[in-house]
Write an enzyme that holds these catalytic residues in place. Structure first.
Site, PDB file in Angstrom:
ATOM      1  N   ARG B 295       0.827  -1.216   0.000  1.00  0.00           N
ATOM      2  CA  ARG B 295       0.000   0.000   0.000  1.00  0.00           C
ATOM      3  C   ARG B 295       0.856   1.260   0.000  1.00  0.00           C
ATOM      4  O   ARG B 295       0.523   2.243  -0.659  1.00  0.00           O
ATOM      5  CB  ARG B 295      -0.945  -0.017   1.205  1.00  0.00           C
ATOM      6  N   TYR B 439      -6.285  -0.903  -6.724  1.00  0.00           N
ATOM      7  CA  TYR B 439      -5.691  -2.166  -6.219  1.00  0.00           C
ATOM      8  C   TYR B 439      -5.020  -2.028  -4.851  1.00  0.00           C
ATOM      9  O   TYR B 439      -4.864  -0.941  -4.349  1.00  0.00           O
ATOM     10  CB  TYR B 439      -4.809  -2.849  -7.254  1.00  0.00           C
ATOM     11  N   GLU B 440      -4.727  -3.158  -4.254  1.00  0.00           N
ATOM     12  CA  GLU B 440      -4.238  -3.209  -2.860  1.00  0.00           C
ATOM     13  C   GLU B 440      -5.244  -2.569  -1.900  1.00  0.00           C
ATOM     14  O   GLU B 440      -4.849  -1.969  -0.888  1.00  0.00           O
ATOM     15  CB  GLU B 440      -2.875  -2.532  -2.708  1.00  0.00           C
ATOM     16  N   GLY B 441      -6.519  -2.734  -2.194  1.00  0.00           N
ATOM     17  CA  GLY B 441      -7.570  -2.143  -1.358  1.00  0.00           C
ATOM     18  C   GLY B 441      -7.998  -0.818  -1.940  1.00  0.00           C
ATOM     19  O   GLY B 441      -7.244   0.149  -1.892  1.00  0.00           O
TER      20      GLY B 441
END
Lengths: 595, 595
Positions: B295, B439-441
């Site tokens: 992140r 992406y990655e949350g």
């Protein structure tokens, strides 16, 4: 779920909010009784939803193909759809009856255009530009030119383009070099290269009429030496049919982020034959008639792509099961809740609706003033309507396209990873809408037009009329309990816009860079104020239904979305006001080489 | 002008703002004397600028090709560049010396990563994900697994991936279905389909190590039954060399809006052989170690694409001649002025710089705390640094990518029509960076992580430390005349963030939807406050140089850009605060079927 034309919203706006029945005695509106309009809008919804929408993704994936013989092949299905468009008489909706048009008000035509653009922006640009060419000739052409070209352009049998940009000049048309040499027969030989010509070549119409800006040999430099010419791809013969091939050629297509289905052409005029429109050196003035109409059309594209993207996102958010509501399962029998239960997803959907529904009202309201400016018998009404059209055009174009991009981007976001793939429609909406912030005058140019030209015109008459209209509305409706939040929001927004306007008057004249530095924030503050007014109008119309006992949630939902606008969108006005009052000093402090 | 790695800005941050020399006695930092770091950064600038940047457009245009034998061919030049990357030892920069790494601080590695991502985001994702796989095994693997895999992953000789998402589950990993069946030899047979696996298959490394989330037969439903497995494409033989082909296959690639040079794979595990990492059902915890690091890396991508896009826009704005300055010609001998004279163009460039330079400081500052959390001898420092890492990670990811998209979009805007074509680099930057918000949350998930988990952790210890640190800074520097605007802005931003935090505590617990409804505005308010602090730190460092008589405009320009941040960006804090305090009522008022 594919795009569903928002027929009911359009009818509600025209019937209940703008109350077009009030204008039934005006030319154009005579044939636009609300039940007729409703039928037209429903039919428009069917046509755009069934014929144009299914070709949108195909157009994006295939794009247009340039062929070595200088022809351009449009994506599969486009040619057939275009034939149906012409057959259905859609391009003629708003054209003059004298030239085969149906003569309906522009605001009705705009309803069709929005649906058409939502369904397939790239496709809808072809008839959009054709209508622009139609307007330029209608406005400035000779009777013979009108008789020859307008019926073909009105029907869509022939296509039209705007040939403005050259590699070294876009915004600054004063630099243009394309040359026109007068011939003995009254025609001109046009030479030069044009770029970014939307619909500049394609296979859907039997002829293409280019409206070309060029400089007549010996004309003054700069913007005062530019003339407008008609350059048909095939020169009409004695019977007005496409005859000899003119020497105007498409030399290639641009690769673009989006609107792949629209041919963006590099155009070469190699001593092409053209005919002057109007008088010499009046080209920019005539082109601006086209441009202003086109700018409203671009603002419309912002709303149109946002609507289509919002619909896709709402549909995805109701279907995609992922996670649980923060306040306990809402779909306890399923593996997870639909993501629409999450407040942050709601935030994006509600933001979108608040802007789309208010923005569409602003668009229709502005277009209606365009109709009134032409057709109203009362000169005072015509003048005010004309003032509004001029003042609001840059706001419609700039604010609604800036917001359109945000909404399309939020629609991608709601889709998560799916939105980034090309299997879902939202990537295309975001890529397509991005051009709307740029063409027909980049949004920064709109903002400068607003603060530098439109505000000051006629001693600020237009903006003062607008303030007075808002004050009168606030005064007349301030006691209505149901409208309180809307009236309060509107009064506050108007006060801020007035404050900003005063600041501009005091600081922009002294130092024009202060006006430039404030321009985009001012445009957004103006957009927020205009939408506050629109939401107050919508709320009044919706509340009248609710108060009369109509329990249809369509109306009560409008009140919720409108209050959300006031609570959640309008606070942005503060930061725009604070920012714009900081002036240009720090913005301009660094020397160019520091960048 | 192609991308120029901002070497000087990086060195200034590390040396003067973050003063990494203060940590010279810490492990990792011992080998990171500032002159060594400077050399590394300069070399990183050369490598990324000369080797990776020229492949960026090629990667976008060619994309990756899936072959029927389940292999994937990367764009022309990628394989060769990857070999040079490995040869140069770049992937090993921040890896442990025990596994062949150089053991440098993460913050130094981040400098390389940013340049790498600016130069070629799609390419840089391959080593980025490999580092993620490295971290997961380092954190949770057995000694044998570490010895076998880490040296190969650290060097980049083998690639790594994260196999999380399945068609029906992205954010909500509790739904995942991929199955792991224990075998007599201690391995597992893994079966199931994964999607959106970045770098899931390619031709650049001799082996690919998949880190796979799967559910062991009989494990609990939901997130508590998920385990993490190592599934190498080629099973290492007795000598640790790639041996038998494992039954993990790439069945296709996603078509995406951007990052075309990165292979986004559909991956099929057909009883592939895997080995458990750590203990059973601890998969999510281990994966989150990877995710947190990833992140920060995604927040970095926001800054990196913004930097590259800003550079392209600044360069275009200085070259493109169009129109005249509002205050009189600045290039009187030319046909027009460069568009950088226009305040609205400056606005976009200055906005970009204020966010990029402040955002980079925030990124580096956060990464430095990651280093301190690992390496500092003082437990109190370690704790606070760990608190900050946890608290800031969602802000770095969410705020910096939201802003990264805005900046890339502004760079397109500054280019006008050129920006919409694929002949200029900015369309790609905008399309590439769009994934970073997802992406990655997704950023909404980051915002919820911030308000729902990170704020409340340990009784709010992290955010209270942050407030106290700001208060102390304001107290210590409040009398410095040169820093006044920065200190005033910081104090005001902090007060608003504290106000918002109090509101969340009072309203979010009672009704979690209030926290959800406030989350994105809170995250942005947090980002604005963090950047205010960063600009105060930068100003202090720059002002020290100026006060000491250094006349290099590099330092005085920092003060101008920083004051611009306070004047022109920080006012957004108001509208975020007002919005977030409106709660969830209207946002959640409509039933789902009304959308």
């Amino acid at each position: 779920m594919p795009y569903q034309p928002p027929v009911r919203d359009h009818v509600f706006l025209l019937r209940d909010v703008l109350q077009i029945a009030n204008y039934a005695n005006l030319p154009g509106f005579q044939d636009a009784a609300i039940d007729v309009v409703e039928q037209i809008i429903e039919e428009a919804g069917r046509f755009t939803g069934e014929v144009l929408a299914p070709l949108n993704a195909i157009g994006d994936k295939q794009g247009c193909t340039w062929n070595p013989d200088h022809t351009v092949t449009t994506p599969a299905g486009f040619k057939d759809a275009y034939a149906k468009l012409v057959e259905g008489g859609w391009p003629a909706l708003g054209a003059e009856p004298a030239y085969g048009g149906q003569g309906l008000p522009h605001v009705v035509n705009l309803s069709f255009s929005e649906m058409s653009s939502s369904a397939n922006m790239a496709f809808s640009m072809y008839p959009g530009l054709t209508h622009g060419a139609y307007s330029a000739i209608l406005n400035g052409g000779s009777d013979a030119q009108k008789d020859l070209y307008l019926p073909k352009l009105a029907s869509g049998q022939w296509g039209g383009t705007m040939n403005l940009t050259e590699p070294h000049c876009g915004t600054d048309l004063g630099l243009l070099r394309t040359k026109a040499v007068p011939q003995a027969d009254g025609s001109y030989r046009i030479s030069g290269g044009k770029i970014w010509i939307s619909g500049g070549e394609h296979d859907m119409a039997e002829n293409i009429v280019h409206l070309v800006l060029a400089r007549i040999e010996g004309a003054p430099q700069g913007t005062r030496g530019i003339s407008l010419f008609i350059v048909p791809k095939f020169i009409p013969d004695a019977e007005g049919k496409p005859g000899q091939r003119n020497s105007v050629y498409c030399d290639g297509l641009e690769e673009k982020m989006g609107i792949h289905g629209n041919a963006t052409c590099v155009i070469r005029h190699e001593e092409s034959t053209g005919w002057l429109v109007g008088t010499e050196n009046q080209g920019l003035r005539l082109m601006f008639v086209m441009m202003n109409e086109a700018r409203i059309g671009v603002g419309m594209q912002g709303v149109a792509q946002a609507e289509a993207a919002y619909q896709a996102a709402a549909s995805f958010a109701k279907e995609r099961l992922q996670g649980r509501s923060l306040t306990g399962p809402k779909n306890p029998d399923g593996p997870a809740d639909p993501i629409i239960v999450h407040p942050d997803v709601r935030r994006m959907l509600m933001d979108s609706r608040a802007i789309i529904e208010g923005g569409r009202a602003f668009l229709f309201w502005t277009a209606l003033h365009g109709d009134l400016a032409h057709a109203h018998p009362d000169e005072a009404v015509r003048q005010r309507a004309g003032d509004y059209m001029a003042l609001m055009t840059p706001v419609v174009k700039g604010y609604l396209t800036d917001k359109g991009l945000d909404i399309c981007s939020d629609a991608v976001q709601i889709h998560g990873g799916s939105g980034y793939t090309e299997h879902f429609p939202v990537s295309q909406y975001m890529r397509d809408v991005r051009i709307a912030l740029i063409y027909e005058g980049a949004n920064g140019v709109q903002a400068l037009d607003l603060v530098g030209r439109k505000l000051a015109a006629d001693g600020g008459r237009a903006v003062m009329s607008f303030f007075a209209e808002i004050d009168a509305f606030v005064e007349a409706n301030g006691d209505d309990e149901a409208l309180k939040p809307f009236i309060a929001g509107l009064a506050e927004a108007k006060a801020k816009l007035q404050d900003a306007t005063m600041w501009l008057m005091q600081n922009g004249l002294m130092n024009p860079d202060n006006a430039g530095a404030a321009s985009t924030d001012y445009m957004h503050l103006f957009g927020l104020t205009a939408l506050s007014y629109m939401w107050a109008l919508i709320a009044k119309a919706a509340n009248a239904k609710v108060a009369a006992g109509d329990s249809d949630p369509f109306y009560s939902n409008k009140l919720v979305v409108g209050r959300y606008f006031v609570q959640r969108i309008l606070p942005e006005a503060d930061s725009h006001l604070t920012k714009l009052k900081t002036g240009s000093e720090l913005m301009m402090a660094l020397p160019a080489e520091a960048f």
